[in-house]
Design an enzyme around this catalytic site. Structure first.
Site, mmCIF file in Angstrom:
data_model
loop_
_atom_site.group_PDB
_atom_site.id
_atom_site.type_symbol
_atom_site.label_atom_id
_atom_site.label_comp_id
_atom_site.label_asym_id
_atom_site.label_seq_id
_atom_site.Cartn_x
_atom_site.Cartn_y
_atom_site.Cartn_z
ATOM 1 N N ASP A 240 0.887 -1.155 0.142
ATOM 2 C CA ASP A 240 -0.159 0.131 0.020
ATOM 3 C C ASP A 240 0.843 1.314 0.141
ATOM 4 O O ASP A 240 2.061 1.212 -0.045
ATOM 5 C CB ASP A 240 -1.006 0.032 1.279
ATOM 6 N N GLY B 263 4.767 1.726 -1.631
ATOM 7 C CA GLY B 263 4.999 2.266 -2.971
ATOM 8 C C GLY B 263 3.648 2.771 -3.499
ATOM 9 O O GLY B 263 2.679 2.857 -2.751
ATOM 10 N N ASP B 264 3.604 2.870 -4.696
ATOM 11 C CA ASP B 264 2.667 3.428 -5.621
ATOM 12 C C ASP B 264 2.131 2.326 -6.876
ATOM 13 O O ASP B 264 2.942 2.060 -7.622
ATOM 14 C CB ASP B 264 3.202 4.593 -6.454
ATOM 15 N N PHE B 265 0.812 1.790 -6.694
ATOM 16 C CA PHE B 265 0.563 0.888 -7.544
ATOM 17 C C PHE B 265 0.397 1.369 -8.993
ATOM 18 O O PHE B 265 0.102 0.513 -9.906
ATOM 19 C CB PHE B 265 -0.584 -0.100 -6.906
ATOM 20 N N HIS C 122 -12.804 -0.499 -7.357
ATOM 21 C CA HIS C 122 -13.902 0.399 -7.760
ATOM 22 C C HIS C 122 -13.519 1.899 -7.334
ATOM 23 O O HIS C 122 -14.444 2.621 -7.528
ATOM 24 C CB HIS C 122 -15.042 -0.251 -6.722
#
Length: 220
Positions: A84, A110-112, A130
């Site tokens: 996350d 991190g940054d997905f 969503h």
């Protein structure tokens, strides 16, 4: 509705997750709320789907790790990674320790949109897709596809909107997404199209005892 903009963005001048990253107190309330939500849903998900076949499960947008922790409690074999944003993932080790699975699971920040942890046999995303419109949702799923081991599964835990005018909790959530985030709830056909756009193929939908289902994808 009149502007086509997300109401939160119009009110606060920035997207909700950017806002939370800058406001630790509000972020803490949000993350505790998500953990509470997971505590209700996690047993149903862990019971409905057989996670025992996976070596490593990567929970993308996994918050403090309650869902993955419940899965590891239920299935003794797999190991896990909670992934996350760094300020969120920082809260996962304490939860994993509390649930007795810290020796089988680690947390990573991190940054997905940029990358997710590589080497997973299953990529699990609960109520993440969503939150985003189709283009950004497909970007997240493509990152999972790029990082996945051969034969890996994509597992979305989401409410699938039923056909026609049947009542569904997902329709209320769809309104919440319009107000707060930039995403939407989706039908089975919409998930199938999203998977194709990201290099996956929808394989099946597994219902649970909660309103959500496990939407399983395989590499296309």
């Amino acid at each position: 509705v009149r502007t086509g903009m997300t109401a939160f963005d119009a009110t606060f001048g920035e997207p909700v997750f950017d806002h939370l990253a800058k406001h630790p107190a509000e972020s803490a309330v949000f993350n505790e709320g998500m953990t509470g939500f997971s505590s209700q849903m996690a047993p149903a998900v862990a019971d409905a789907y057989d996670f025992s076949k996976f070596g490593t499960i990567v929970d993308v947008g996994g918050g403090h790790g309650h869902l993955l922790g419940a899965i590891l409690q239920h299935h003794a074999g797999p190991r896990g990674v909670v992934f996350d944003a760094p300020h969120v993932a920082d809260g996962a080790p304490a939860m994993l320790k509390q649930m007795g699975v810290a020796d089988r699971c680690r947390a990573e920040g991190g940054d997905f949109f940029q990358a997710v942890p590589a080497g997973g046999d299953a990529y699990l995303l609960k109520h993440i897709i969503h939150d985003w419109p189709d283009d950004k949702a497909a970007t997240i799923l493509r990152q999972c596809r790029s990082a996945a081991n051969p034969g890996a599964k994509l597992l979305l835990v989401e409410i699938v909107i039923p056909p026609a005018n049947e009542p569904s909790m997902g329709k209320l959530l769809d309104l919440e997404m319009l107000v707060i985030a930039s995403g939407k709830e989706r039908t089975e056909a919409e998930y199938a199209a999203l998977f194709v756009a990201a290099g996956w193929k929808l394989a099946r939908i597994v219902p649970t005892k909660s309103p959500a289902s496990v939407i399983e994808g395989v590499a296309a």
